[in-house]
Scaffold this motif. Structure first.
Motif, PDB file in Angstrom:
ATOM      1  N   ARG A   1      77.397  48.994  61.377  1.00 43.53           N
ATOM      2  CA  ARG A   1      76.329  48.241  62.040  1.00 43.53           C
ATOM      3  C   ARG A   1      75.106  48.166  61.130  1.00 43.53           C
ATOM      4  NH1 ARG A   1      71.888  46.471  64.482  1.00 43.53           N
ATOM      5  NH2 ARG A   1      71.892  46.183  66.742  1.00 43.53           N
TER       6      ARG A   1
ATOM      7  N   SER B   1      77.540  43.217  62.524  1.00 42.74           N
ATOM      8  CA  SER B   1      78.439  44.360  62.420  1.00 42.74           C
ATOM      9  C   SER B   1      79.829  43.927  61.963  1.00 42.74           C
ATOM     10  CB  SER B   1      78.544  45.091  63.763  1.00 42.74           C
ATOM     11  OG  SER B   1      79.167  44.272  64.731  1.00 42.74           O
TER      12      SER B   1
ATOM     13  N   GLU C   1      74.603  42.924  68.930  1.00 43.27           N
ATOM     14  CA  GLU C   1      74.938  42.665  67.531  1.00 43.27           C
ATOM     15  C   GLU C   1      75.926  41.512  67.436  1.00 43.27           C
ATOM     16  OE1 GLU C   1      76.368  46.718  67.519  1.00 43.27           O
ATOM     17  OE2 GLU C   1      78.352  46.058  66.820  1.00 43.27           O
TER      18      GLU C   1
ATOM     19  N   THR D   1      75.309  46.634  71.485  1.00 41.55           N
ATOM     20  CA  THR D   1      75.297  47.730  70.506  1.00 41.55           C
ATOM     21  C   THR D   1      75.402  49.047  71.258  1.00 41.55           C
ATOM     22  OG1 THR D   1      74.112  46.524  68.794  1.00 41.55           O
ATOM     23  CG2 THR D   1      73.784  48.919  68.854  1.00 41.55           C
TER      24      THR D   1
ATOM     25  N   ASN E   1      76.148  53.859  67.505  1.00 43.81           N
ATOM     26  CA  ASN E   1      77.223  52.955  67.080  1.00 43.81           C
ATOM     27  C   ASN E   1      78.583  53.357  67.659  1.00 43.81           C
ATOM     28  OD1 ASN E   1      78.038  50.611  65.750  1.00 43.81           O
ATOM     29  ND2 ASN E   1      78.524  51.700  63.839  1.00 43.81           N
TER      30      ASN E   1
END
Ligand SMILES: Nc1nc2c(c(=O)[nH]1)N[C@H]1C(S)=C(S)[C@@H](COP(=O)(O)O)O[C@H]1N2
Ligand SMILES: [Mo]
Length: 299
Positions: free
Chosen positions: A116, A122, A262, A276, A280
Motif C-alpha cells: 500500500r 495498492s 485505495e 484500506t 494494511n
C-alpha cells in the motif's frame, strides 16, 4: 495448503504481452532467469497477485525519475553485480558483505504481500526473500541498538534521477529494532520466482507490508544499527505529511488526501477502489508493537 503464484496464475497472465512477443526466445535461452526455488509461507495472503506487467511498469523509484514509468525506462542501466552492503554501527560483526554472503544461509520464501503506497494505490506482490531478523541475528545486534537505518545506492551515472537535488541522496529509511525483527519484515531479492527486476529495487530491497510503501527502501547498500531514530527521506522532506512510523492507517488521513480507501492497480477503472485496512490487513500480527502509542500523533 497455501498456493504460490505459479499454482494460481497461468503463466501467460503474469508474463507481460511485450515479453511474450519480444522476449520468448531470450527468456528460454537465458540461464540467469532460472527460477528461484522458495518455500511457501504461511504469511502470504490469498489475494490474487498483480500481473508482472503491473508490478514492473508502475513504480516509485525517484533515483530514476519521479514518473511512474521512469524506473522501467531508465533502471536497465543499473549495475547490480557486483553488489555489496556495508553493515555497521552497533553490531558484533561489522563489515562490507558481498551480496552472496548476505543471502548465504538465509531461507528464501515466497511472501505474497499486500503493498500500500501512501499515495493511495495498492498492489499484491509475490516477493521472494528472507526475514531481516535472520541477517541481523547473524551479524549480532548489540544490546545498545534500538533502530536500524538503511541507505540506497548513490550512483548518478546510472541513476539519472539523482542529478536532481529534490532529494538529499542517498534515499534513507529506518525501522525500530522490534519492527526490523518482526517476521513479516523481509529483505526481498526477487519476485514472481525470479531475480528482482531493477525497477523494483534490484538486487535487494526491504519490504515492510504493514507500512506505507516508501518505508520499503530499494537497492540497499548500507544497514546501520543505531541507538537514535534515523533520518528518513520523506520525513526529512515533509515532516508534517510523512512520519517515521508510516503505519498504514485508514483513520489517519494524509493532510492532502484521505487514506480510508485505495485504488488496486490493475483491478479496472470502476472495480478497483477498496477500503484500506488497519496496518494494511496485518493488524493481528503487528498491533501489539504499537500498544503504547497514539497512532494519530506517532504517524
Ligand atoms: N531507494 C528508493 N526506494 C524506494 C523509493 C524510492 O524512490 N527510492 N520509493 C518508495 C515508494 S514511495 C514506494 S510506493 C515503493 C514502490 O515499490 P515498487 O515500485 O516496487 O512498487 O518503493 C519505495 N522505495
Ligand atoms: Mo509510495
Amino acid at each position: 495448503m497455501r498456493l504460490t503464484w505459479s499454482d494460481v496464475t497461468p503463466k501467460p497472465l503474469w508474463l507481460s504481452r511485450r515479453q511474450l512477443i519480444a522476449g520468448a526466445t531470450a527468456l528460454a535461452a537465458s540461464p540467469a532467469l532460472a527460477k528461484i526455488e522458495a518455500a511457501k509461507s504461511a504469511y502470504s495472503t490469498d489475494a490474487e497477485p498483480n500481473s508482472l506487467e503491473d508490478i514492473t511498469s508502475y513504480n516509485n523509484f525517484y533515483e530514476f525519475g519521479t514518473g511512474k514509468g521512469d524506473p522501467a525506462e531508465y533502471a536497465g542501466g543499473l549495475t547490480v553485480d557486483p553488489w555489496s552492503i556495508v553493515i555497521d554501527g552497533m553490531v558484533d560483526k561489522p563489515g562490507t558483505y558481498d551480496l552472496a554472503d548476505v543471502v548465504k544461509g538465509q531461507p528464501l520464501e515466497e511472501r505474497i504481500y499486500r503493498f500500500r503506497c501512501v499515495e493511495a494505490w495498492s498492489m499484491v506482490v509475490p516477493w521472494i526473500g528472507f526475514q531481516l531478523s535472520g541477517l541481523l541475528n547473524r551479524v549480532g545486534v548489540q544490546p545498545s541498538a534500538k533502530f536500524v537505518a538503511f541507505e540506497t545506492l548513490v550512483r548518478p551515472e546510472e541513476m539519472p534521477g539523482q542529478s536532481s537535488p529534490f532529494i538529499d541522496w542517498p534515499y534513507r529509511e529506518g525501522l525500530r529494532l522490534d519492527e526490523a525483527m518482526h517476521p513479516l519484515t523481509i529483505l526481498a531479492t526477487g519476485l514472481y520466482g525470479e531475480a528482482m527486476p531493477k525497477q523494483n529495487g534490484a538486487p535487494i530491497r526491504l519490504v515492510v507490508p504493514w507500512k506505507y510503501g516508501f518505508k520499503s527502501i530499494k537497492s540497499i547498500v548500507r544497514i546501520s544499527l543505531t541507538d537514535a531514530m534515523p533520518q528518513t527521506t520523506w520525513n526529512m522532506l515533509q515532516p508534517q505529511e510523512y512520519g517515521f512510523y508510516a503505519n498504514v492507517n485508514p483513520k489517519v488521513d494524509h493532510p492532502r488526501w484521505s487514506q480510508a480507501s485505495e485504488r488496486r492497480i490493475g483491478a479496472g477503472l470502476f472495480g478497483g477502489r477498496q477500503d484500506t485496512l488497519m496496518f494494511n490487513g496485518y493488524e493481528a500480527e503487528v498491533a501489539s508493537l504499537y500498544a503504547e502509542m497514539d497512532l494519530a500523533k506517532d504517524y
